[in-house]
Design a protein around this motif. Sequence first.
Motif, PDB file in Angstrom:
ATOM      1  N   ARG A  10       1.497   2.424  -4.060  1.00 48.93           N
ATOM      2  CA  ARG A  10       2.850   2.350  -3.481  1.00 48.93           C
ATOM      3  C   ARG A  10       2.808   2.558  -1.976  1.00 48.93           C
ATOM      4  O   ARG A  10       3.522   1.894  -1.217  1.00 48.93           O
ATOM      5  N   MET A  11       1.968   3.490  -1.538  1.00 48.60           N
ATOM      6  CA  MET A  11       1.846   3.751  -0.107  1.00 48.60           C
ATOM      7  C   MET A  11       1.307   2.521   0.614  1.00 48.60           C
ATOM      8  O   MET A  11       1.787   2.148   1.689  1.00 48.60           O
ATOM      9  N   TYR A  12       0.316   1.868   0.019  1.00 45.78           N
ATOM     10  CA  TYR A  12      -0.230   0.659   0.632  1.00 45.78           C
ATOM     11  C   TYR A  12       0.841  -0.424   0.738  1.00 45.78           C
ATOM     12  O   TYR A  12       0.962  -1.092   1.772  1.00 45.78           O
ATOM     13  N   ALA A  13       1.629  -0.586  -0.305  1.00 45.34           N
ATOM     14  CA  ALA A  13       2.664  -1.623  -0.311  1.00 45.34           C
ATOM     15  C   ALA A  13       3.690  -1.397   0.789  1.00 45.34           C
ATOM     16  O   ALA A  13       4.234  -2.351   1.355  1.00 45.34           O
ATOM     17  N   SER A  14       3.954  -0.130   1.130  1.00 46.49           N
ATOM     18  CA  SER A  14       4.960   0.166   2.158  1.00 46.49           C
ATOM     19  C   SER A  14       4.383   0.123   3.568  1.00 46.49           C
ATOM     20  O   SER A  14       5.086  -0.234   4.515  1.00 46.49           O
ATOM     21  N   ARG A  15       3.084   0.442   3.722  1.00 49.06           N
ATOM     22  CA  ARG A  15       2.496   0.544   5.058  1.00 49.06           C
ATOM     23  C   ARG A  15       1.630  -0.671   5.424  1.00 49.06           C
ATOM     24  O   ARG A  15       1.520  -1.033   6.575  1.00 49.06           O
ATOM     25  N   LYS A  16       0.949  -1.230   4.448  1.00 54.39           N
ATOM     26  CA  LYS A  16       0.074  -2.387   4.619  1.00 54.39           C
ATOM     27  C   LYS A  16      -0.979  -2.213   5.734  1.00 54.39           C
ATOM     28  O   LYS A  16      -1.038  -2.993   6.681  1.00 54.39           O
ATOM     29  N   PRO A  17      -1.828  -1.183   5.638  1.00 53.99           N
ATOM     30  CA  PRO A  17      -2.963  -1.120   6.573  1.00 53.99           C
ATOM     31  C   PRO A  17      -3.889  -2.298   6.316  1.00 53.99           C
ATOM     32  O   PRO A  17      -3.923  -2.854   5.210  1.00 53.99           O
ATOM     33  N   SER A  18      -4.649  -2.690   7.322  1.00 55.37           N
ATOM     34  CA  SER A  18      -5.591  -3.796   7.124  1.00 55.37           C
ATOM     35  C   SER A  18      -6.768  -3.308   6.278  1.00 55.37           C
ATOM     36  O   SER A  18      -7.175  -2.145   6.356  1.00 55.37           O
ATOM     37  N   ILE A  19      -7.284  -4.194   5.448  1.00 54.36           N
ATOM     38  CA  ILE A  19      -8.394  -3.860   4.555  1.00 54.36           C
ATOM     39  C   ILE A  19      -9.513  -4.880   4.720  1.00 54.36           C
ATOM     40  O   ILE A  19      -9.280  -6.087   4.726  1.00 54.36           O
ATOM     41  N   ILE A  20     -10.721  -4.374   4.892  1.00 58.72           N
ATOM     42  CA  ILE A  20     -11.925  -5.187   4.789  1.00 58.72           C
ATOM     43  C   ILE A  20     -12.750  -4.586   3.656  1.00 58.72           C
ATOM     44  O   ILE A  20     -13.107  -3.407   3.712  1.00 58.72           O
ATOM     45  N   ALA A  21     -13.009  -5.364   2.628  1.00 63.99           N
ATOM     46  CA  ALA A  21     -13.779  -4.871   1.489  1.00 63.99           C
ATOM     47  C   ALA A  21     -15.002  -5.755   1.276  1.00 63.99           C
ATOM     48  O   ALA A  21     -14.873  -6.975   1.143  1.00 63.99           O
TER      49      ALA A  21
END
Length: 293
Positions: A145-156
Motif C-alpha cells: 500500500r505504501m508503494y502504491a501511494s508513494r511510487k519510489p523508483s525500483i530497479i530489480a
Amino acid sequence: MRFNEIGQQLRAHRMESGLKAEEIAARLGVSRAALYRYEKGEVIKLDTVKRLAELLKISPLTLLGIGVEYYNRPIGYIERIRQIEETADQILQVYGPFSYLVSTDQFDNVLAQAFEEVADQAGTERPMARAAAEQVLSTLSSRKRMYASRKPSIIAILPPATVRKFLADGVAGALPLSDRLRAVCREAAQREMEQVADLMESEPIGLQLGLVAGGDPNGPFTLLRARERATLAVNPFATDAGPAAATGVAMITGADDAVAAHQRVAENTWRDAIKGRVAAEQIREMIIAARRV
C-alpha cells in the motif's frame, strides 16, 4: 536522539522478539499505551532505552540506531524494511525471483492459503502460528500500500537460478503443503513470472527489471536511498518464507563503506544484466520449461 527512529527500531525488534506489547510494557512497568507512544516517536529516557534493550536482548546502541541491525526472524526484518521504504525514493534490489512491491494480489492470496495450511498443522500451537502468519501478511500488505501511494523508483535484478527454483517449487516453496495446494502455488508462481515478463517488455516509468547475466551474486541485497541517507539490507529470507523461517540472519546498515561497496556491485550487475524483450523472452522460456515438468 531522533526519537522517531528509536521508536521504529523498538517496534521492529519487539516484533522480532515475539513478545506481545503488553508483556514488554508489564516488564518495563509502563502501560501498553505508553509503549505504543514510544514506538510512535515520543520522548524516551536513556534509562528506559537501556531497560528495553535488555528485555529485547539487543544492544542499547541498536535501539539508538547506531551500528548494524540484525534480525533472525522474517517479521522483524519485514517491519524494518517497511519503515525504511516509507521515505525511500529509490530501491535497488539484487535478488529474486521478483519484486514484491509490484507483485500481484494473487501472490498474497496464495501465500495466505499456504500460511493457513501450515498453521493448521501446528496442533496446540495453532493460534500462535496463525497470529504470526497474520502479522507477516499484514506487514507485507502495508508495504505494498505504501508503494502504491508513494511510487519510489525500483530497479530489480533477478538471478535466473532463483526464478527457475521459484517456478519449480511454487509460492511458499519451502513450506510443507498438501499436493493440492502445492499445485496451486506452482500455478501462482507461473502467473507471477508472466507478469514479470510483461513488465520487462513494457518497461513502465519508474520500474526496471532485468536478469542477472553470468553467475548469480553471492548474496541477496537491497539498497534503499532516501534524500538524506542510503541503507543496505542483506536478506536471507525469501519473500514467501514462513513466519518461523530460520534460514540465516538479516543485516541492515547505513555504513557508507558497506553501501558504496554494494552499490558498485549493483551498478556492474545492472550494466551487464539482460533487459527488455530479450529478458522477457527468457522468462517465458523458463515458464514453458516449468510447465513441461
